[in-house]
Structures are given as C-alpha cells and as structure tokens.
Design a protein around this motif. Structure first.
Motif, PDB file in Angstrom:
ATOM      1  N   ALA A  38       0.796  -1.252  -0.021  1.00 42.60           N
ATOM      2  CA  ALA A  38       0.045   0.032  -0.185  1.00 42.60           C
ATOM      3  C   ALA A  38       0.824   1.270  -0.029  1.00 42.60           C
ATOM      4  N   ALA A  61      -6.658  -0.939   3.268  1.00 45.03           N
ATOM      5  CA  ALA A  61      -5.497  -1.028   3.525  1.00 45.03           C
ATOM      6  C   ALA A  61      -5.672  -2.244   4.598  1.00 45.03           C
ATOM      7  N   VAL A 107      -4.398   4.281  -3.182  1.00 39.78           N
ATOM      8  CA  VAL A 107      -5.061   3.483  -2.372  1.00 39.78           C
ATOM      9  C   VAL A 107      -6.717   4.326  -1.680  1.00 39.78           C
ATOM     10  N   ALA A 135      -2.504  -3.171   0.440  1.00 38.43           N
ATOM     11  CA  ALA A 135      -3.827  -2.972  -0.369  1.00 38.43           C
ATOM     12  C   ALA A 135      -4.361  -4.019  -1.044  1.00 38.43           C
TER      13      ALA A 135
END
Length: 324
Positions: A38, A61, A107, A135
């Motif tokens: 992420a 996340a 993200v 992610a």
C-alpha cells in the motif's frame, strides 16, 4: 499463467513479489484478496490494472496489528472499541488519515479518509513479515463475483498475475463489514461478514445506514459482484430456461424445471448461505443460463449482507455510480 502455491510454501515467493512492486492473490477469512504494497505506487497501480478497477474506487489497507493501524489512521474512541473487539476479523473501519502515513494516494482515491482492516491467518502473517500494509481488494475482475477459492482466482485473473496463494475455501465467504464513525454514532457503509446486530450490541446504539454522495469506501458501486447472467431477485416462480439459487426448504414454483439449481442453505442458515453465495453464483453462471433467479432471503443477521450483494449483482451493468 499464474502459479498456485499452498500457504505453507508461499510466504517467500509472496514477499519477493510484493517487495518488487508486484501483486499476489492471498486467502483471507472473507474472500481472496489481490494484494500489493500500500506504500508502493507501482504495486497499487498493478492492482487496478489487473482487476480493471476504476481509479475512483478506493481500496482497503490491511494491517498486521494496532501499532501499524495507529501509524496510518486516527482512531476515535468508538472505532477503537470496535477494533479491539473484532480485529483480526471481517470488519473494516473508515478513519481519518494520519498525516505522513506513507500510504500511496491511489489507495484512498483522493479521500482524506482510509479504510483499514486487520485480517486473520496468512494475510496477517504476510503483512507482519513485510512490515508494511497491504492494499487488497477482492481478487476478481472489477464488478464480477468475488473469489472464495484459489481456483476461482486463477480462472479469472490467471493471465494477469504471477501467484495465487491457496488457503482453501474462505470461511466467511463475504467481504468485510464497513463502518464509519460520525459524531457520536456509526454509519454502516457496507454490510458484510460481521452482522450489523453484533456491532449494535457492542456499542449499545443502532447503526445508521447508507452513504452520502460519492464513493466513500469499497463495495459501494451500484453494480457489483455480478455474474455474466442477469440476476432476478425474490423469485417465487422460475422458468425452465432460468437457473435457480435457492434458500431454505420452500421452493419457487416450477423449480423442478430450472436449467440448474443450487441451495445456499437447506437449513435456512444465513451463515452457511453467506459462505456459499459467490461459489454457487459462479457455478450457476457456468451452466450457460441467461438468468439466475434467486429465492427470497430474510434480512436478519448476515441476510442483510447477502441481500446487499445480490441487489448489486442484479443492478444494471452500466451503472457505475453508487446509489444516491
């Protein structure tokens, strides 16, 4: 083609791919996720590319522990209470981002909030060893049925990703419940693997429902989780050219002549139905039918999440925006 490795032999190869800015399909307790670092823009972009996911749709996340979560987001008392009660598990919290958290802007799709979850099992162990959040949206083509087995991931994304980690069928079978603290209460953005009633019992107040304008969290697009066939809900009759997705012991009229038939739960158990939902929809879709008729499913408990997924599967396929 993708390689499928069992959990016991996949940690090293998964870490190597993630460290190099690539993606890996991993098992979680909810559904299989397509994971990328992420904090790495290349890795996050590969998630969107592999799925064909619109960039305005944010990602969750995933973290290994509360310390990692605290570095990423700012917790209010109510959200912290939920995290301590339900993490690791199928609950996602939408929280204000902590400045300088290192999360790549892709993200969060430009939002000032971030959706956080702490998964069980291999996913949590992988994040801990990587030392950075992952992610990880569902490991399927955007808008299509979520994958609950490694084989389903490989059949869909196998030409686009290098590794699928095989942890068997996912036990929950539905994506996580997503909630967001607002004022002194909580709003349910997406029903999921934890029933709303469990959350309400913990906090001692009802959840408000629905989003506001725009996409605030994953899973809010009006058309989502869709098979190739059309989906017809609350069916009390079924045509001979339709497949039938049943629930409980009472059958829709004409069910004997359905093109194909599967029962989510003969006993009428929403938890069993949730675990079977996506796999059964995929199997009925493979029957070649043009329409899947779905018998009524009660709203109670996990029934709310099941009906949410079915209503999005039945929505017009050109509707990419969330309901207003």
């Amino acid at each position: 083609m993708t390689e499928i490795l069992a959990v016991g032999e996949a940690m090293g190869p998964a870490l190597a791919l993630l460290g190099g800015g690539d993606v890996v399909a991993i098992p979680t307790e909810t559904v299989y996720g397509l994971a990328g670092d992420a904090t790495n823009g290349i890795g996050v972009a590969r998630i969107f590319e592999a799925k064909g996911r619109p960039r305005f749709n944010p990602l969750i996340a995933h973290v290994a522990d509360m310390a990692m979560a605290e570095r990423i987001a700012i917790f209010d008392p109510l959200s912290r209470k939920l995290a301590l009660a339900f993490w690791p598990g199928p609950l996602t919290l939408v929280l204000p981002q902590r400045p300088g958290n290192g999360i790549h802007p892709l993200v969060t799709a430009g939002l000032d909030t971030i959706a956080l979850r702490m998964p069980r099992g291999f996913g949590g162990d992988l994040i801990a060893k990587l030392g950075r959040p992952l992610a990880a949206p569902s490991a399927n083509s955007s808008g299509r049925i979520s994958a609950t087995t490694a084989q389903a991931v490989a059949a869909d994304l196998g030409a686009r990703i290098k590794l699928v980690v095989d942890g068997g069928a996912t036990p929950v079978g539905l994506e996580s419940t997503i909630v967001k603290a607002e004022g002194k209460g909580l709003r349910l953005l997406r029903p999921g693997g934890i029933a709303a009633g469990e959350i309400e019992a913990l906090i001692g107040m009802p959840l408000s429902r629905g989003g506001t304008a725009g996409v605030e969290a994953p899973g809010m697009l009006a058309s989502h989780y869709a098979p190739g066939a059309a989906v017809r809900l609350n069916a009390d009759t079924v045509g001979k050219d339709e497949a039938l997705l049943g629930f409980g012991r009472r059958r829709a009229e004409g069910w004997q002549h359905a093109a194909a038939f599967l029962n989510l739960s003969e006993a009428g158990d929403p938890r069993e139905a949730a675990s079977n939902l996506f796999a059964y929809m995929q199997e009925l879709d493979r029957s070649g039918t043009r329409t899947i008729a779905v018998e009524p499913i009660p709203q109670g408990g996990l029934g709310e999440a099941i009906n949410d997924r079915l209503s999005r599967a039945a929505a017009p396929r050109d509707n990419l925006l969330p309901p207003t």
